[in-house]
Design an enzyme around this catalytic site. Structure first.
Site, PDB file in Angstrom:
ATOM      1  N   HIS A   1      83.918  25.189  73.813  1.00  0.00           N
ATOM      2  CA  HIS A   1      83.867  24.224  75.256  1.00  0.00           C
ATOM      3  C   HIS A   1      85.230  24.101  75.991  1.00  0.00           C
ATOM      4  O   HIS A   1      86.287  24.195  75.426  1.00  0.00           O
ATOM      5  CB  HIS A   1      83.666  22.845  74.694  1.00  0.00           C
ATOM      6  CG  HIS A   1      84.030  21.664  75.663  1.00  0.00           C
ATOM      7  ND1 HIS A   1      84.994  21.021  75.649  1.00  0.00           N
ATOM      8  CD2 HIS A   1      83.124  21.385  76.439  1.00  0.00           C
ATOM      9  CE1 HIS A   1      85.015  20.273  76.822  1.00  0.00           C
ATOM     10  NE2 HIS A   1      83.999  20.324  77.252  1.00  0.00           N
TER      11      HIS A   1
ATOM     12  N   SER B   1      82.470  23.226  83.823  1.00  0.00           N
ATOM     13  CA  SER B   1      82.188  22.834  82.221  1.00  0.00           C
ATOM     14  C   SER B   1      81.292  23.775  81.647  1.00  0.00           C
ATOM     15  O   SER B   1      80.279  24.307  82.164  1.00  0.00           O
ATOM     16  CB  SER B   1      81.582  21.444  82.359  1.00  0.00           C
ATOM     17  OG  SER B   1      81.474  20.961  81.153  1.00  0.00           O
TER      18      SER B   1
END
Length: 342
Positions: free
Chosen positions: A146, A132
């Site tokens: 992201h 992540s």
């Protein structure tokens, strides 16, 4: 002796490829290298290293702090965070590989998404792993990015293993640059199209719907792709799809950073970036499923979960940009998502 020497050589090569030794240990990963769990762990480790190296090459004065951490309930992770660079205000790329028993609250969340999850003596053994990342650049003309790719396994009372993949990559610009938006979406579409032409339109829409800040009536950014609970056509095919998406991260984003990281900007543009960052924080703390799951999982590492938050953000009372301004232009797209690739 030859086999042992080859193993040592392989181990050395893997060690150099990663940012830190993997959570499960190189020997264990190699011993179980045909199993999907091991292949996924190798993929997330490789993705972490690829992204960190690409970012470090653009910000040579800064370096990643690399933290390996353990979770007493099972597993651990590796957090790589760069702060206060010339190009990146904060860039984090985290890997976590955790196992144990699902908390009641986490199981409830999953059941609300239609999973049956039959527990044995109230316990649901699980294994979750993923990579992540959130990248917040200094320059308001470089978008925030992201991505997250993850794999989940849960063992039910009768020994049945439920498994699924989830993930996505999305872009949050402060100012709209159509050329960048098209490049970003096209790169992700190409990764999806290798597997099935239906995937990009489906996951693009899912991304626009997921990153919706309800109380503001706008999306967090200009989207990308997002999917969850993906468990068909087969484990191998979904893994290959996730791999293609993970490999698209560097080519979809790094050229945009290179193009704009030296653009001049005004104090007013910096201020608008801070206000948009406030929206980013609102979404992550109120709606983001990964953040919620992390905060509800016993023994999870709060620093890693909240790594997605920017170093600086701002909330101003009743701030409205002037009509027909560059600031109003991005708001229009956040309220009414566009098709960037057709």
């Amino acid at each position: 002796a030859l086999a042992a020497a080859r193993e040592d050589e392989e181990e050395k090569e893997l060690r150099q490829r990663f940012m830190a030794p993997p959570v499960s240990g190189l020997r264990e990963l190699r011993r179980r290298r045909r199993e999907l769990r091991s292949r996924m762990e190798l993929l997330i480790m490789e993705t972490q290293a690829e992204v960190c190296r690409a970012l470090a090459a653009l910000d040579p004065g800064a370096s990643f702090a690399v933290d390996s951490w353990e979770r007493k309930e099972g597993g651990g992770g590796i957090s790589c965070v760069l702060q206060d660079g010339e190009v990146f205000e904060k860039a984090g790329v985290n890997v976590s590989v955790v196992s144990g028993h699902l908390s009641e609250e986490a199981a409830r969340q999953m059941r609300s998404r239609g999973k049956s999850l039959r527990a044995k003596d109230g316990k649901l053994p699980f294994c979750a792993m993923g990579v992540s990342s959130v990248i917040h650049p200094k320059n308001p003309h470089v978008p925030t990015m992201h991505f997250n790719y993850r794999y989940f396994e849960i063992e039910e009372a009768d020994g049945t293993i439920q498994w699924w993949f989830g993930g996505g990559t999305d872009l949050t610009p402060t100012y709209l640059n159509e050329e960048d938006a098209v490049h970003f979406h096209k790169t992700l579409k190409e990764a999806c199209d290798k597997h099935d032409l239906k995937l990009y339109p489906k996951y693009k829409k899912w991304c626009d719907d997921y990153f919706y800040i309800k109380h503001r009536g706008e999306r967090r950014g200009i989207g990308g792709i997002f999917f969850d609970d993906m468990d068909s056509p087969s484990k191998e095919e979904v893994f290959q799809f996730v791999k293609s998406c993970a490999k698209a991260v560097v080519p979809c984003y790094i050229p945009i950073v290179k193009k704009h990281c030296h653009d001049p900007f005004t104090p007013e543009e910096k201020l608008w970036q801070q206000l948009r960052r406030g929206r980013y924080v609102e979404f992550n703390l109120l709606y983001d499923r990964g953040t919620k799951f992390g905060l509800l999982t016993p023994g999870s590492r709060i620093e890693s979960i909240l790594m997605s938050l920017p170093l600086t953000a701002r909330w101003e009372y009743m701030h409205n940009p002037p009509e027909s301004s560059k600031e109003a232009e991005i708001l229009e797209v956040l309220r009414n998502p566009k098709d960037w690739v057709h």
